[in-house]
Design a protein around this motif. Structure first.
Motif, PDB file in Angstrom:
ATOM      1  N   GLU A 257      58.540   3.519 -45.840  1.00  0.00           N
ATOM      2  CA  GLU A 257      57.949   3.999 -47.103  1.00  0.00           C
ATOM      3  C   GLU A 257      58.600   5.294 -47.554  1.00  0.00           C
ATOM      4  O   GLU A 257      58.967   5.460 -48.726  1.00  0.00           O
ATOM      5  CB  GLU A 257      56.436   4.203 -46.903  1.00  0.00           C
ATOM      6  CG  GLU A 257      55.665   2.908 -46.704  1.00  0.00           C
ATOM      7  CD  GLU A 257      54.328   3.132 -46.026  1.00  0.00           C
ATOM      8  OE1 GLU A 257      53.680   2.132 -45.667  1.00  0.00           O
ATOM      9  OE2 GLU A 257      53.934   4.303 -45.851  1.00  0.00           O
ATOM     10  N   ALA A 261      61.154   5.982 -50.858  1.00  0.00           N
ATOM     11  CA  ALA A 261      60.592   6.851 -51.899  1.00  0.00           C
ATOM     12  C   ALA A 261      61.412   8.110 -52.121  1.00  0.00           C
ATOM     13  O   ALA A 261      61.434   8.649 -53.235  1.00  0.00           O
ATOM     14  CB  ALA A 261      59.157   7.224 -51.542  1.00  0.00           C
ATOM     15  N   MET A 273      62.745   2.378 -56.427  1.00  0.00           N
ATOM     16  CA  MET A 273      61.710   2.895 -55.525  1.00  0.00           C
ATOM     17  C   MET A 273      61.795   4.402 -55.314  1.00  0.00           C
ATOM     18  O   MET A 273      60.816   5.013 -54.872  1.00  0.00           O
ATOM     19  CB  MET A 273      61.809   2.193 -54.159  1.00  0.00           C
ATOM     20  CG  MET A 273      61.571   0.698 -54.196  1.00  0.00           C
ATOM     21  SD  MET A 273      61.304   0.089 -52.513  1.00  0.00           S
ATOM     22  CE  MET A 273      61.767  -1.624 -52.694  1.00  0.00           C
ATOM     23  N   PHE A 364      52.610   1.736 -53.823  1.00  0.00           N
ATOM     24  CA  PHE A 364      53.251   0.915 -52.794  1.00  0.00           C
ATOM     25  C   PHE A 364      52.474  -0.389 -52.659  1.00  0.00           C
ATOM     26  O   PHE A 364      51.241  -0.375 -52.570  1.00  0.00           O
ATOM     27  CB  PHE A 364      53.261   1.623 -51.442  1.00  0.00           C
ATOM     28  CG  PHE A 364      54.150   2.830 -51.364  1.00  0.00           C
ATOM     29  CD1 PHE A 364      55.430   2.734 -50.861  1.00  0.00           C
ATOM     30  CD2 PHE A 364      53.700   4.073 -51.802  1.00  0.00           C
ATOM     31  CE1 PHE A 364      56.255   3.844 -50.783  1.00  0.00           C
ATOM     32  CE2 PHE A 364      54.507   5.189 -51.729  1.00  0.00           C
ATOM     33  CZ  PHE A 364      55.789   5.079 -51.222  1.00  0.00           C
ATOM     34  N   HIS A 393      57.926  -0.380 -53.965  1.00  0.00           N
ATOM     35  CA  HIS A 393      57.351   0.875 -54.455  1.00  0.00           C
ATOM     36  C   HIS A 393      57.708   1.003 -55.928  1.00  0.00           C
ATOM     37  O   HIS A 393      58.880   0.998 -56.290  1.00  0.00           O
ATOM     38  CB  HIS A 393      57.913   2.074 -53.679  1.00  0.00           C
ATOM     39  CG  HIS A 393      57.441   3.398 -54.209  1.00  0.00           C
ATOM     40  ND1 HIS A 393      58.286   4.465 -54.423  1.00  0.00           N
ATOM     41  CD2 HIS A 393      56.204   3.818 -54.603  1.00  0.00           C
ATOM     42  CE1 HIS A 393      57.595   5.495 -54.890  1.00  0.00           C
ATOM     43  NE2 HIS A 393      56.330   5.126 -55.013  1.00  0.00           N
TER      44      HIS A 393
END
Length: 410
Positions: A257, A261, A273, A364, A393
């Protein structure tokens, strides 16, 4: 000597007959316990009848020795048959009792947390040994999919939901961004509307929605998480096994994640993302220091986003700001970041430049179905628990964010 030979021969013949009976009765192993009980009863009745006849012949003076020997032979034959069937019956009964005890063991656990640990441990061990997971464990994990559908490789619902929705210390974005678990998710960029489009006060937002539409469609970007499990851990306590796998999966998901990001050079196909991607082109607010850049970025946000704004930055950047502002005053070091910068702060080491914005527009989404499997690290020989997941995302509104950058004064 002759008598010993005869005795040995008789024992040998009896053993051979018993082995032959085992072969002839091999099909009993495929029968149910109920059928074996019926067979035992039938042979037992015949044995009892033969023994009664033998007793009657033994006291009948008119009966010949051949008749008595024939009945003795029939009795011995029936005894061996009964013993063979009983042996298979007892073995099958013991197996079923053990299986029943194992199945009902989890039902006897009253603590929901301990019951979940037991079920998770069985799921992990079943995956690592290539076996199917029992239905009683699937029920605890919220997964009643029958193996015939191929669904036994799916990560059970309870486990996947925990991995996604439980707060993780290692990914601060989980405290402020939106996380969901839906397949083919499509959502509106804003959660309200009026009877005309003039209600959007921020011109940047209006332009963005006019250019990109008013809905966001989430895609599926595949990745894998590998958790090494030693033989000691696999065969150790269930709590330690579950903790090891859970922590590994949580860390893997959190790392992915944060990677997508905050990527400064995103992987092809994942450009949308990243907050820093040129494709998103989030507005940069420049100033001579990070403190001023952050303050200006907050002020530059439209009031619709400013009220709920958060700051994501590295701890080092924050301490550099404190060092400059404190100027020898130690009391500032004990102040809350929100008191210093005016908005709540989340520290993320991957945040190259501070990001200011309303993080409810950072979303997300995991695909509903996660797959579990096993692999082996051929270099070390360590077994791996493998999770395959699909993530996306979406920065639903780029205008809800600002990036604070420093441009030294000339």
């Amino acid at each position: 000597m002759t008598k010993s030979k005869e005795l040995f021969k008789a024992v040998q013949q009896k053993t051979e007959r018993k082995n032959l009976l085992k072969l002839n009765l091999q099909h009993f192993s495929d029968k149910t316990l109920y059928e074996l009980k019926q067979n035992m009863a039938t042979v037992g009745q015949q044995l009892q009848k033969t023994e009664s006849e033998l007793s009657a012949k033994a006291i009948d003076t008119t009966a010949t020795m051949e008749d008595i020997q024939q009945l003795q032979k029939s009795r011995d034959d029936l005894k061996m048959r009964f013993e063979v069937i009983k042996e298979q019956h007892d073995q099958l009964e013991a197996e079923q009792k053990m299986k029943f005890a194992q199945q009902n063991h989890i039902q006897t656990i009253e603590d929901p947390k301990q019951k979940l640990i037991e079920a998770k441990a069985e799921m992990i061990r079943a995956t690592m040994t290539g076996q199917s997971l029992g239905q009683e464990y699937k029920q605890v994990l919220g997964d009643n999919t029958e193996p015939a559908t191929g669904g036994e490789k799916l990560l059970p619902k309870t486990v996947s939901t925990e991995l996604i929705h439980e707060p993780f210390v290692k990914n601060p974005l989980r405290n402020i961004s939106v996380f969901t678990q839906e397949t083919n998710l499509e959502i509106p960029k804003i959660s309200f509307q009026l009877d005309d489009d003039s209600f959007i006060g921020d011109t940047e937002t209006a332009k963005e929605m006019a250019a990109t539409g008013d809905t966001v469609t989430f895609g599926r970007h595949k990745f894998k998480v590998f958790v090494p499990i030693s033989e000691t851990v696999l065969n150790g306590t269930k709590t330690n096994l579950v903790t090891t796998v859970d922590r590994g999966l949580e860390s893997g998901l959190a790392a992915k994640e944060k990677k997508v990001a905050f990527a400064t050079t995103p992987v092809t196909g994942e450009e949308h993302m990243s907050f820093y991607s040129t494709q998103n082109n989030i507005k940069k607010v420049e100033a001579s220091s990070k403190y001023k850049a952050i303050k200006d970025a907050i002020a530059d946000l439209h009031e619709d986003f400013r009220d709920n704004a958060k700051i994501v930055m590295t701890y080092k950047d924050y301490m550099d700001i404190i060092e400059v502002l404190a100027n020898g005053n130690a009391s500032l070091y004990s102040a809350q970041p929100e008191q210093v910068l005016g908005k709540p702060v989340e520290f993320v080491d991957a945040a190259q430049d501070p990001i200011v914005g309303d993080f409810q527009y950072s979303h997300f989404n995991y695909d509903l179905q996660m797959l579990r499997d096993r692999d082996k690290d051929v270099k070390t020989g360590v077994e791996l628990f493998v999770l395959t997941a699909w993530l996306d995302h979406q920065i639903k509104l780029k205008s809800a964010f600002r990036i604070a950058t420093v441009v030294p004064e000339v």
